[in-house]
Design a protein around this motif. Structure first.
Motif, PDB file in Angstrom:
ATOM      1  N   VAL A  21       0.840  -1.198   0.000  1.00  0.00           N
ATOM      2  CA  VAL A  21       0.000   0.000   0.000  1.00  0.00           C
ATOM      3  C   VAL A  21       0.880   1.254   0.000  1.00  0.00           C
ATOM      4  N   VAL A  22       1.972   1.229   0.765  1.00  0.00           N
ATOM      5  CA  VAL A  22       2.902   2.353   0.802  1.00  0.00           C
ATOM      6  C   VAL A  22       3.517   2.566  -0.580  1.00  0.00           C
ATOM      7  N   PHE A  51       1.619   9.066  -6.110  1.00  0.00           N
ATOM      8  CA  PHE A  51       2.198  10.390  -5.852  1.00  0.00           C
ATOM      9  C   PHE A  51       3.016  10.850  -7.065  1.00  0.00           C
ATOM     10  N   LYS A  52       3.858   9.955  -7.576  1.00  0.00           N
ATOM     11  CA  LYS A  52       4.728  10.324  -8.704  1.00  0.00           C
ATOM     12  C   LYS A  52       3.940  10.530  -9.992  1.00  0.00           C
ATOM     13  N   SER A  53       2.861   9.754 -10.155  1.00  0.00           N
ATOM     14  CA  SER A  53       2.063   9.876 -11.379  1.00  0.00           C
ATOM     15  C   SER A  53       1.083  11.046 -11.325  1.00  0.00           C
ATOM     16  N   ILE A  99      -1.963   6.109   1.559  1.00  0.00           N
ATOM     17  CA  ILE A  99      -1.025   6.393   2.654  1.00  0.00           C
ATOM     18  C   ILE A  99      -1.752   6.508   3.983  1.00  0.00           C
ATOM     19  N   GLU A 100      -2.991   6.965   3.962  1.00  0.00           N
ATOM     20  CA  GLU A 100      -3.747   7.035   5.217  1.00  0.00           C
ATOM     21  C   GLU A 100      -4.049   5.629   5.738  1.00  0.00           C
ATOM     22  N   ALA A 101      -4.274   4.702   4.822  1.00  0.00           N
ATOM     23  CA  ALA A 101      -4.464   3.310   5.237  1.00  0.00           C
ATOM     24  C   ALA A 101      -3.184   2.764   5.853  1.00  0.00           C
ATOM     25  N   ILE A 125       6.186  10.243   3.387  1.00  0.00           N
ATOM     26  CA  ILE A 125       5.493  10.123   2.099  1.00  0.00           C
ATOM     27  C   ILE A 125       4.155  10.850   2.152  1.00  0.00           C
ATOM     28  N   LYS A 126       3.434  10.712   3.273  1.00  0.00           N
ATOM     29  CA  LYS A 126       2.154  11.418   3.410  1.00  0.00           C
ATOM     30  C   LYS A 126       2.360  12.931   3.319  1.00  0.00           C
TER      31      LYS A 126
END
Length: 404
Positions: A23-24, A31-33, A43-45, A61-62
């Motif tokens: 998931v991360v 994020f990159k796309s 990221i919240e998960a 990352i978040k």
């Protein structure tokens, strides 16, 4: 059987951990796309999971995702600002979890320098990216005339960079303009703690806030004295000191400061005026009048100097007339002509000063009323009529009923 159950439990735990790490990785990919909404969901998960949620990298990352969301929204509204605040909070959570060390580990990535103008895919999306983005948003809002949001974006950038004097001066200036005085003081106090920074304008702002908006002359005086240690030759600070001493009713100290200031700046109209004021308060009317006149000689366009000079002359005239009216009938007969001429002399001498004051502030009806009264007293009918017409135009035909 127990070994089998234990092995299966370990496999399950490993699979779950692997799943959360997946998931991360999905969040990073999104994020990159540029699929930021999906990235944030992922990221919240991950932050909710006990294992990945305890990893500072997850929060880093978040914060990067939130920073990119913040920058991609050009609305620059309060809602957009709140996303930036959330990003800062997430960066700081990651930083604390990673040991709060800027020079190694996750801290080094969080505080990586950001160079504006480089392609998007080369930006680090660090906390410094958040700072620079917020600064740019502040400038955009200021240029569009939205001072309030400009302040909030400067404030956000300043929370990241307490040492950045440009950010904090802009934030303090705007907060002061918006009458957000506590916020203004926060930024100005930060500036006062920066070594090698030219703090003079910051001191001016702080003195004005303390003496004006906060009605704290004691605090303002302490600020002036601290400022004078750094800038002992500054003339404006010298004037502030004298003004505050007068406000605090410290007359002896005020006069000592005035005399010292006049040694360095003998033609300072504002200080000459205050010297005259102190002398007038002490009963030295001749000395006061001399200083008031000097203030006008130093600066003929000085409104207060002209007004105070004229006003003191009127006071002298009234004193002469009051003394005359207190005399016995016999004494009055003997002295009325001479004393009347003396009073009229003061009235005549006051005219040029009030006329100049009105020239400097042409809509000042209080000065017009004084000139009307003086010309009426001296039987200058044409001049009195001129001011009467001006007052009727500005205040109406019944202006005299307002109280003269």
């Amino acid at each position: 059987m127990k070994k089998l159950i234990l092995s299966m439990a370990l496999i399950g735990a490993t699979t779950l951990a692997f799943g959360q790490k997946k998931v991360v990785r999905s969040a990073e990919k999104n994020f990159k796309s540029g699929d930021l909404k999906e990235a944030l969901t992922d990221i919240e998960a991950a932050t909710a999971d006990p294992e990945t949620g305890s990893d500072p990298e997850t929060y880093f990352i978040k914060a990067q995702i939130e920073t990119k969301m913040f920058g991609s929204d050009s609305s620059n509204t309060k809602q957009n600002y709140e996303i930036g605040k959330a990003a800062l909070s997430t960066f700081m959570k990651s930083f604390e979890m990673g040991g709060s060390d800027k020079s190694s580990g996750i801290g080094e990535d969080i505080w990586e320098e950001d160079i504006t103008g480089v392609p998007d895919n080369l930006r680090p999306y660090s906390i410094n990216t958040l700072k620079n983005t917020s600064f740019d948003k502040a400038i955009e809002r200021y240029n569009e005339g939205d001072q309030e949001m400009a302040y909030y974006f400067f404030d956000l950038a300043g929370d990241i960079a307490p040492e950045d004097t440009t950010i904090h001066y802009n934030a303090g200036f705007l907060a002061n303009d918006l009458e957000m005085y506590e916020e203004a003081k926060k930024h100005f106090n930060l500036l006062l703690n920066v070594d090698e920074y030219n703090k003079l304008n910051t001191y001016y702002f702080m003195v004005q806030i303390l003496s004006g908006a906060e009605s704290n002359p004691e605090g303002a005086y302490d600020m002036v004295m601290a400022a004078r240690e750094d800038y002992p030759e500054d003339k404006i600070l010298a004037e502030y000191e004298i003004q505050l001493l007068l406000q605090l009713n410290k007359m002896d100290e005020a006069m000592a400061s005035i005399q010292e200031a006049l040694k360095n700046d003998p033609n300072n109209a504002a200080i000459l005026l205050r010297s005259g004021y102190l002398k007038e308060k002490s009963g030295d009317m001749e000395g006061a009048l001399a200083d008031y006149k000097k203030s006008v000689e130093a600066d003929p366009e000085f409104y207060d100097g002209n007004f105070y000079t004229g006003a003191l002359m009127l006071d002298r005239a009234r004193e002469v007339l009051a003394e005359l009216n207190s005399l016995s009938d016999e004494e009055w007969e003997k002295r009325s002509e001479a004393m009347g001429k003396e009073a009229d002399g003061y009235y005549r001498d006051a005219i040029p000063y009030f006329t100049k004051a009105l020239e400097i502030r042409p809509d000042n009806t209080d000065v017009m009323e004084v000139l009307f009264q003086v010309h009426t007293r001296l039987k200058n009918e044409a001049e009195a009529d001129k001011y009467n017409k001006k007052l009727i135009e500005l205040k109406g035909p019944n202006w005299m009923e307002g109280g003269m």
